[in-house]
Design a protein around this motif. Structure first.
Motif, short mmCIF file in Angstrom:
data_model
loop_
_atom_site.label_atom_id
_atom_site.label_comp_id
_atom_site.label_asym_id
_atom_site.label_seq_id
_atom_site.Cartn_x
_atom_site.Cartn_y
_atom_site.Cartn_z
N PHE A 75 0.83 -1.20 0.00
CA PHE A 75 0.00 0.00 0.00
C PHE A 75 0.87 1.25 0.00
N LEU A 76 0.51 2.20 -0.87
CA LEU A 76 1.16 3.50 -0.93
C LEU A 76 0.08 4.55 -0.70
N ASP A 77 0.07 5.13 0.50
CA ASP A 77 -0.99 6.05 0.93
C ASP A 77 -0.45 7.47 0.90
N ILE A 78 -0.86 8.24 -0.10
CA ILE A 78 -0.35 9.60 -0.30
C ILE A 78 -1.36 10.62 0.24
N GLY A 79 -0.87 11.53 1.07
CA GLY A 79 -1.77 12.44 1.77
C GLY A 79 -2.38 11.75 2.96
N SER A 80 -1.57 10.96 3.65
CA SER A 80 -2.06 10.07 4.71
C SER A 80 -2.53 10.80 5.96
N GLY A 81 -1.98 12.01 6.21
CA GLY A 81 -2.44 12.79 7.35
C GLY A 81 -1.88 12.32 8.68
N ILE A 82 -2.47 12.84 9.74
CA ILE A 82 -2.05 12.52 11.10
C ILE A 82 -2.64 11.18 11.51
N GLY A 120 9.27 0.86 15.38
CA GLY A 120 9.29 -0.57 15.68
C GLY A 120 8.52 -1.43 14.70
N ASN A 121 7.79 -0.79 13.78
CA ASN A 121 7.04 -1.54 12.76
C ASN A 121 7.89 -1.56 11.48
N ASP A 122 8.55 -2.69 11.23
CA ASP A 122 9.50 -2.74 10.12
C ASP A 122 8.84 -2.95 8.77
N ARG A 123 7.52 -3.01 8.73
CA ARG A 123 6.80 -3.16 7.45
C ARG A 123 6.00 -1.91 7.10
N THR A 124 6.34 -0.80 7.75
CA THR A 124 5.64 0.46 7.50
C THR A 124 6.64 1.61 7.54
N ARG A 125 6.48 2.57 6.62
CA ARG A 125 7.37 3.73 6.56
C ARG A 125 6.55 5.00 6.32
N ILE A 126 7.16 6.16 6.60
CA ILE A 126 6.56 7.45 6.29
C ILE A 126 7.55 8.26 5.46
N VAL A 127 7.07 8.88 4.39
CA VAL A 127 7.88 9.72 3.51
C VAL A 127 7.38 11.15 3.60
N ALA A 128 8.30 12.10 3.82
CA ALA A 128 7.95 13.52 3.77
C ALA A 128 8.06 13.97 2.32
N ALA A 129 6.92 14.05 1.63
CA ALA A 129 6.92 14.41 0.21
C ALA A 129 5.54 14.92 -0.17
N ASP A 130 5.44 15.44 -1.38
CA ASP A 130 4.24 16.10 -1.85
C ASP A 130 3.72 15.41 -3.11
N ARG A 132 2.35 16.66 -5.50
CA ARG A 132 2.66 17.48 -6.68
C ARG A 132 3.99 17.09 -7.32
N LYS A 133 4.81 16.33 -6.59
CA LYS A 133 6.10 15.88 -7.10
C LYS A 133 6.16 14.36 -7.00
N PRO A 134 5.39 13.67 -7.85
CA PRO A 134 5.27 12.21 -7.73
C PRO A 134 6.59 11.46 -7.90
N GLN A 135 7.50 12.01 -8.72
CA GLN A 135 8.76 11.30 -8.94
C GLN A 135 9.59 11.26 -7.66
N GLU A 136 9.49 12.31 -6.84
CA GLU A 136 10.22 12.30 -5.56
C GLU A 136 9.69 11.20 -4.65
N ILE A 137 8.39 10.95 -4.71
CA ILE A 137 7.81 9.86 -3.92
C ILE A 137 8.33 8.52 -4.42
N LEU A 138 8.27 8.33 -5.74
CA LEU A 138 8.69 7.06 -6.33
C LEU A 138 10.17 6.79 -6.12
N ASP A 139 10.98 7.86 -6.08
CA ASP A 139 12.43 7.72 -5.93
C ASP A 139 12.87 7.69 -4.47
N SER A 140 11.94 7.81 -3.54
CA SER A 140 12.31 7.89 -2.12
C SER A 140 12.90 6.56 -1.64
#
Length: 270
Positions: A75-82, A120-130, A132-140
């Motif tokens: 799952f890739l959740d963009i604009g996931s919020g708090i 502690g959850n090794d199957r979940t990550r958070i990316v600081a990205a927007d 509006r710049k999808p390539q930055e997300i994909l390249d993270s």
């Protein structure tokens, strides 16, 4: 204004944030008075805004369970919020502990709290990205580390695209993300619209004005405009519908009228 201990250093707590306003609608505690003030102003025109947000969250959870039933475990959740109760990783990993989730948000509070919740959850990550710049997300590094883009991924764009104006090229952003997805991937999308809102459009426009005042324009697109985001995807039944009508677990007639505001849909990449 006193800075709460949980507020990340460097953020301006005098400026409202759509992520923190959303948190307030959902009954969360990670918002400031400036966010609550903006939310209350918006609710003067559409009193049922919390019900609308709850309906969006509910359809997201149903769509995650649908994806898992279809064998999609990334799952890739963009604009996931708090983070709030019933987030994507909680729903997914309750069914499949091996499910992998990457969250993406550009709000520093959302990112900071996601990091704390996900520690502690090794199957979940958070990316600081927007978005509006999808390539930055994909390249993270987080996406590269956790997601196998050669296998199907569920891309979640829940209540986020209506904060992108046409000048932000939202259709191009979704298309860029789509092109990076493997066949069998899913697009889960909800979007605000004047259609379905149980108040006159002129009144609902007052809420749009509040978001414009806080420099986070809310774009109320038509059903046809929202359907364009699914170009390159085959719509899953029942198609693009009001949130309570997307594969409901209970009778939609029991839902609050405000829950029927806007649209929700899921598409599959062929």
């Amino acid at each position: 204004m006193e800075r709460p201990a949980w507020a990340p250093p460097g953020i301006d707590i005098s400026v409202p944030s759509v992520s923190r306003i959303y948190d307030y609608y959902l009954g969360g505690s990670h918002n400031f008075e400036v966010d609550r003030e903006a939310a209350r102003k918006a609710m003067e025109f559409i009193p049922g805004l919390p019900k609308i947000m709850q309906a969006n969250r509910a359809v997201m959870r149903r769509a995650v369970r649908y994806a898992l039933a279809e064998g999609v475990t990334q799952f890739l959740d963009i604009g996931s919020g708090i983070p709030t109760f019933g987030n994507v990783h909680e729903v997914a990993q309750q069914t499949d502990p091996e499910a992998r989730v990457v969250y993406v948000d550009h709000d520093p509070v959302a990112v900071a709290h996601s990091r704390a919740v996900l520690q502690g959850n090794d199957r979940t990550r958070i990316v600081a990205a927007d978005l509006r710049k999808p390539q930055e997300i994909l390249d993270s590094p987080e996406v590269a580390e956790l997601l196998d883009m050669d296998r199907p991924v569920a891309l979640l764009l829940v209540a986020v695209l209506h904060f992108l104006e046409d000048a932000d090229e939202p259709y191009e952003a979704v298309a860029r993300l789509r092109d990076a997805l493997a066949p069998g991937s899913l697009l889960v999308l909800t979007h605000a619209s004047y259609e379905g809102v149980p108040v006159p459009q002129e009144q609902a426009g007052g809420t749009v004005g509040v978001y414009r005042e806080i420099r986070n324009p809310l774009v109320m697109r038509s059903r046809e405009e929202i359907a364009r985001f699914f170009d390159g995807f085959e719509m899953v039944e029942p198609g693009l519908v009001a949130p309570p009508r997307w594969r409901p677990e209970n009778s939609p007639e029991q839902e609050d009228p405000y829950a029927f505001s806007g649209f929700a849909g899921v598409g599959r990449k062929g």
